[in-house]
Design a protein around this motif. Structure first.
Motif, short mmCIF file in Angstrom:
data_model
loop_
_atom_site.label_atom_id
_atom_site.label_comp_id
_atom_site.label_asym_id
_atom_site.label_seq_id
_atom_site.Cartn_x
_atom_site.Cartn_y
_atom_site.Cartn_z
N LYS A 216 -22.00 -42.93 14.23
CA LYS A 216 -22.83 -43.82 15.02
C LYS A 216 -22.19 -45.19 15.23
CE LYS A 216 -27.28 -41.74 13.95
NZ LYS A 216 -26.94 -40.52 13.35
N ALA A 217 -21.08 -45.46 14.51
CA ALA A 217 -20.39 -46.73 14.64
C ALA A 217 -18.89 -46.51 14.46
CB ALA A 217 -20.89 -47.72 13.60
N CYS A 218 -18.11 -47.22 15.24
CA CYS A 218 -16.65 -47.11 15.17
C CYS A 218 -16.08 -47.97 14.05
CB CYS A 218 -16.03 -47.58 16.48
SG CYS A 218 -16.47 -46.57 17.89
N ILE A 219 -14.98 -47.53 13.49
CA ILE A 219 -14.22 -48.34 12.54
C ILE A 219 -13.54 -49.45 13.34
CG2 ILE A 219 -12.25 -48.30 10.97
CD1 ILE A 219 -12.92 -45.35 10.44
N CYS A 220 -13.42 -50.63 12.75
CA CYS A 220 -12.78 -51.74 13.45
C CYS A 220 -11.25 -51.58 13.41
CB CYS A 220 -13.20 -53.08 12.85
SG CYS A 220 -12.51 -53.43 11.22
N GLU A 221 -10.57 -52.33 14.25
CA GLU A 221 -9.12 -52.24 14.35
C GLU A 221 -8.44 -52.63 13.04
OE1 GLU A 221 -5.68 -53.37 17.59
OE2 GLU A 221 -7.55 -54.49 17.63
N SER A 222 -8.98 -53.62 12.36
CA SER A 222 -8.39 -54.06 11.09
C SER A 222 -8.47 -52.97 10.04
CB SER A 222 -9.11 -55.32 10.62
OG SER A 222 -8.61 -55.73 9.38
N CYS A 223 -9.62 -52.34 9.90
CA CYS A 223 -9.76 -51.24 8.93
C CYS A 223 -8.88 -50.06 9.31
CB CYS A 223 -11.23 -50.81 8.81
SG CYS A 223 -12.25 -51.98 7.89
N LEU A 224 -8.81 -49.75 10.58
CA LEU A 224 -7.97 -48.65 11.03
C LEU A 224 -6.50 -48.92 10.72
CD1 LEU A 224 -8.00 -45.90 12.41
CD2 LEU A 224 -7.75 -47.07 14.58
#
Length: 82
Positions: free
Chosen positions: A56-64
């Motif tokens: 339901k929510a995307c991982i952010c670029e920093s976490c990825l």
């Protein structure tokens, strides 16, 4: 606590998803680079953390980027052992 679609399920910061801000998926930051597979996520994240990823929510670029770096490090360590 209910996950907000505009927040990263890992760090709870804004995920920068174009879709949640009314844009098109083709304009999202996640289309700029290679995608991470489910196998990649399961290799790095614990079962408890994986359970929070409900789609339901995307991982952010920093976490990825952090996940990709950890996978690269694991891959490099495996190569050294071989």
């Amino acid at each position: 606590m209910k996950q907000q679609p505009e927040n990263c399920p890992l760090c709870q910061r804004l995920n920068g998803c174009a879709v949640t801000s009314g844009g098109d998926i083709k304009d999202c930051w996640c289309n700029r680079g290679p995608h991470l597979t489910k196998a990649g996520l399961t290799a790095v994240l614990s079962e408890d953390v994986l359970a929070t990823l409900d789609g339901k929510a995307c991982i952010c670029e920093s976490c990825l980027d952090s996940i990709k770096a950890e996978l690269a490090l694991k891959h490099a360590l495996y190569r050294q052992v071989d």
